[in-house]
Every structure is written in structure tokens, then in C-alpha cells.
Scaffold this motif. Structure first.
Motif, mmCIF file in Angstrom:
data_model
loop_
_atom_site.group_PDB
_atom_site.id
_atom_site.type_symbol
_atom_site.label_atom_id
_atom_site.label_comp_id
_atom_site.label_asym_id
_atom_site.label_seq_id
_atom_site.Cartn_x
_atom_site.Cartn_y
_atom_site.Cartn_z
ATOM 1 N N ILE A 148 0.745 -1.185 -0.128
ATOM 2 C CA ILE A 148 -0.016 -0.059 0.041
ATOM 3 C C ILE A 148 0.872 1.302 0.218
ATOM 4 N N THR A 149 0.733 1.949 -1.047
ATOM 5 C CA THR A 149 1.636 3.177 -1.158
ATOM 6 C C THR A 149 1.154 4.502 -1.332
ATOM 7 N N PHE A 150 1.511 5.423 -0.681
ATOM 8 C CA PHE A 150 1.226 7.012 -0.770
ATOM 9 C C PHE A 150 2.122 7.879 -1.410
ATOM 10 N N ALA A 151 1.360 8.652 -2.443
ATOM 11 C CA ALA A 151 2.350 9.465 -3.138
ATOM 12 C C ALA A 151 3.652 8.828 -3.799
ATOM 13 N N LEU B 46 -2.206 -1.466 -3.642
ATOM 14 C CA LEU B 46 -3.171 -0.249 -3.602
ATOM 15 C C LEU B 46 -2.283 1.182 -3.506
ATOM 16 N N ARG B 47 -2.554 1.940 -4.837
ATOM 17 C CA ARG B 47 -1.641 3.098 -4.934
ATOM 18 C C ARG B 47 -2.589 4.143 -4.626
ATOM 19 N N VAL B 48 -2.302 5.142 -3.519
ATOM 20 C CA VAL B 48 -3.198 5.904 -3.076
ATOM 21 C C VAL B 48 -2.464 7.556 -3.675
ATOM 22 N N SER B 49 -3.251 8.248 -4.320
ATOM 23 C CA SER B 49 -2.490 9.627 -4.925
ATOM 24 C C SER B 49 -3.657 10.554 -4.454
ATOM 25 N N ASN B 50 -3.072 11.719 -4.377
ATOM 26 C CA ASN B 50 -3.838 13.303 -3.931
ATOM 27 C C ASN B 50 -3.957 13.999 -5.281
ATOM 28 N N CYS B 51 -5.354 14.448 -5.406
ATOM 29 C CA CYS B 51 -5.597 15.457 -6.427
ATOM 30 C C CYS B 51 -4.668 16.651 -5.969
ATOM 31 N N GLY B 52 -3.742 17.241 -6.940
ATOM 32 C CA GLY B 52 -2.827 18.320 -6.554
ATOM 33 C C GLY B 52 -1.428 17.921 -6.377
ATOM 34 N N ASP B 53 -1.176 16.666 -6.038
ATOM 35 C CA ASP B 53 0.006 16.053 -5.731
ATOM 36 C C ASP B 53 0.773 15.551 -7.071
ATOM 37 N N ILE B 54 1.942 16.464 -7.265
ATOM 38 C CA ILE B 54 2.467 16.113 -8.814
ATOM 39 C C ILE B 54 3.440 14.796 -8.719
ATOM 40 N N ILE B 55 3.892 14.321 -7.434
ATOM 41 C CA ILE B 55 4.809 13.193 -7.385
ATOM 42 C C ILE B 55 4.543 12.093 -7.930
ATOM 43 N N PRO B 56 3.073 11.531 -7.790
ATOM 44 C CA PRO B 56 2.724 10.273 -8.294
ATOM 45 C C PRO B 56 1.857 10.697 -9.636
ATOM 46 N N GLY C 293 -1.353 -1.433 -10.161
ATOM 47 C CA GLY C 293 -1.876 -1.626 -9.161
ATOM 48 C C GLY C 293 -3.462 -0.821 -9.288
ATOM 49 N N VAL C 294 -4.088 -0.904 -8.117
ATOM 50 C CA VAL C 294 -5.252 -0.269 -7.973
ATOM 51 C C VAL C 294 -4.984 1.030 -7.427
ATOM 52 N N SER C 295 -5.564 2.136 -8.381
ATOM 53 C CA SER C 295 -5.274 3.512 -8.089
ATOM 54 C C SER C 295 -6.770 4.126 -7.047
ATOM 55 N N ILE C 296 -6.233 4.674 -6.012
ATOM 56 C CA ILE C 296 -7.364 5.303 -5.045
ATOM 57 C C ILE C 296 -6.755 6.832 -5.261
ATOM 58 N N HIS C 297 -7.543 7.507 -6.061
ATOM 59 C CA HIS C 297 -7.147 9.141 -6.181
ATOM 60 C C HIS C 297 -8.307 9.892 -5.268
ATOM 61 N N LEU C 298 -7.528 10.694 -4.310
ATOM 62 C CA LEU C 298 -8.398 11.344 -3.424
ATOM 63 C C LEU C 298 -8.489 13.017 -3.591
ATOM 64 N N ALA D 261 1.707 27.102 -3.096
ATOM 65 C CA ALA D 261 1.830 27.059 -1.614
ATOM 66 C C ALA D 261 1.196 25.423 -1.103
ATOM 67 N N LYS D 262 0.238 25.173 -2.199
ATOM 68 C CA LYS D 262 -0.365 23.762 -2.015
ATOM 69 C C LYS D 262 0.366 22.443 -2.359
ATOM 70 N N LEU D 263 1.668 22.782 -3.017
ATOM 71 C CA LEU D 263 2.508 21.709 -3.664
ATOM 72 C C LEU D 263 2.809 20.996 -2.659
ATOM 73 N N LEU D 264 3.589 21.292 -1.295
ATOM 74 C CA LEU D 264 3.788 20.576 -0.312
ATOM 75 C C LEU D 264 2.825 19.994 0.438
ATOM 76 N N ILE D 265 1.590 20.826 0.790
ATOM 77 C CA ILE D 265 0.363 20.235 1.354
ATOM 78 C C ILE D 265 -0.166 19.186 0.816
ATOM 79 N N ASN D 266 -0.418 19.098 -0.551
ATOM 80 C CA ASN D 266 -1.025 17.982 -1.231
ATOM 81 C C ASN D 266 -0.180 16.773 -1.275
ATOM 82 N N HIS D 267 1.213 16.996 -0.774
ATOM 83 C CA HIS D 267 2.163 15.838 -0.781
ATOM 84 C C HIS D 267 2.407 15.251 0.470
ATOM 85 N N ASN D 268 1.958 16.061 1.412
ATOM 86 C CA ASN D 268 2.103 15.597 2.827
ATOM 87 C C ASN D 268 1.131 14.584 3.160
#
Length: 239
Positions: free
Chosen positions: A100-103, A128-138, A145-150, A178-185
Motif C-alpha cells: 500500500i503506497t502513498f504518493a 493499492l496506490r493512493v494519490s492526492n489530487c494536486g500532488d505532482i509526485i505520483p 495496481g489499483v489507484s485510489i485518487h483522493l 503553496a499547496k504543492l507541499l501540502i498536497n504531498h504531505n
């Protein structure tokens, strides 16, 4: 680049000096797992026989967790406890191995993706690959795997795999730098998973996620096919 970094420098390098021998981090982890899964109680019963193995990580740690699970699941030294029993040199662990991975950024290319998906089909590996809307890293490359996009205020999307152009996410993210780091946190990830609309995620099993992603893919293909038929009918009969 990430695959090369982890395989050659971090996970599989033995870091040995001249005249000395040392084991890689991967070998050390395997030895520890072998010790744990071969532990027996006073009656000779295997204490951890039914314990499943799950790896997890955030950002580069997620890439490392994914690579370890992939390598471990495909290892010849790994034997399924549910199917056979080998000698003490084999690591006996129930399958599939779950990660289970995040970002997590992308690792590997076409050959890696095909090999990863074969392990999934064979029931050796789940991701399970979890990613955030606005996070550019992933947000680029071909993921397994299965993508869970938040999302910040709406229900998460579940589908298998993902291929996103990083430029698109960069343009969106640069509007609010300013949200670049927040979305990756990682805390942002946990907050979005905790949304009321996403509470159902916490009650789903790994296989549930795979079934939902498959059903969503089938529905998407059917919708696309129906749209194509409608467009063809309009052009044919309405000119």
C-alpha cells in the motif's frame, strides 16, 4: 532513475568495503522475515503462519515498498505457506504479498509493468496506490495496481492503473504553489481518506478494491462503446 537508485544503491547494494562482506538491506529483511515466519511455540506450531505480509510507504518510501514487494513476490526463495512446504532455506509466507503506497512516484518501465501485472494475475502480489489530487509526485508515468485518487471535498475515484501527464498537474498546481507541499504531505492523505464520503474505503478488503476497479473499467468501456454508437448513428441518419 528511481528504479536504478533503489536497486543499485539502496535496497540491493551490499555496501561492502575491500576485503569485507556485508549483506544488502534486501537480504537482511528476508532473513528477518524467515526468522519470524519460522518461529514456533512450545508445541511446535508455527506462530505466525496465518499472518499476511504487507509493505507500505510514503513518497520515495512508497516506491521502495513497491519495489521490495515486487521483488519479494517474484523471488524463487519465497514459498507459499498455503501450497507447499520447503526446507529452512525457503521463506514461507501466505500469498499474495500486499503493498500500500502513498504518493509513490513511478518505478520501472514497460517490462516492469508487464512483470508486475503477471504477478497480480498469478495471485502473488497486490498493490493499492493512493494519490492526492494536486500532488505532482505520483502524477506521471504508467503505474501498477489499483489507484485510489483522493480529492479535497469529494468522493475518491477507484480504477486500475493510471497514466497522467505531469505537465497537466504542474499547470494546475502552479496556480496555488503553496499547496504543492501540502498536497504531498502524508497528513493531507490521511485527512482526505477520513472524509465521510470515503469512509467506505476503510471497510474494503484488497480483493474488494480489485473487483471495484475491474467493474469500473468494464463500465467505462461500455460507456465509451455506447457513445461511439450514438455518434455514428447521428452522423449516419442525421447527416
Amino acid at each position: 532513475m528511481i528504479t536504478k537508485l533503489f536497486t543499485k544503491e539502496y535496497l540491493f547494494s551490499n555496501n561492502s568495503k575491500v576485503g569485507q562482506k556485508s549483506k544488502s538491506k534486501y537480504e537482511c529483511i528476508c532473513e528477518n522475515l524467515n526468522t519470524i515466519y519460522s518461529t514456533r511455540d512450545e508445541q511446535g506450531n508455527e506462530i505466525y503462519r496465518d499472518f499476511e505480509l504487507t509493505t507500505t510507504g510514503h513518497s520515495l518510501g512508497g516506491a521502495l515498498a513497491q519495489l521490495f514487494a515486487y521483488t519479494f513476490a517474484g523471488s524463487k526463495e519465497l514459498t507459499d505457506l498455503n501450497q507447499s512446504t520447503q526446507g529452512p532455506e525457503h521463506i514461507l509466507i501466505p500469498k499474495p504479498i500486499t503493498v500500500i503506497t502513498f504518493a509513490s512516484p513511478t518505478i520501472g518501465k514497460k517490462h516492469y509493468v508487464k512483470s508486475f501485472q503477471k504477478l497480480e494475475r498469478d495471485g502473488e502480489l497486490r498493490h493499492l496506490r493512493v494519490s492526492n489530487c494536486g500532488d505532482i509526485i505520483p502524477g506521471f508515468g504508467k503505474h501498477c495496481g489499483v489507484s485510489i485518487h483522493l480529492y479535497e471535498v469529494k468522493k475518491a475515484k477507484i480504477k486500475y492503473g493510471n497514466s497522467v501527464i505531469i505537465i497537466r498537474r504542474l499547470m494546475r498546481s502552479c496556480r496555488k504553489p503553496a499547496k504543492l507541499l501540502i498536497n504531498h504531505n502524508l497528513q493531507t492523505y490521511l485527512d482526505r481518506i477520513s472524509l465521510d464520503d470515503n469512509s467506505y474505503l476503510l471497510h474494503m478488503s484488497i480483493e474488494d478494491f480489485y473487483e471495484v476497479s475491474h467493474a469500473n473499467a468494464v463500465f467505462k468501456r461500455q460507456t465509451m462503446r455506447q457513445n461511439m454508437i450514438r455518434k455514428f448513428a447521428r452522423r449516419t441518419f442525421l447527416g
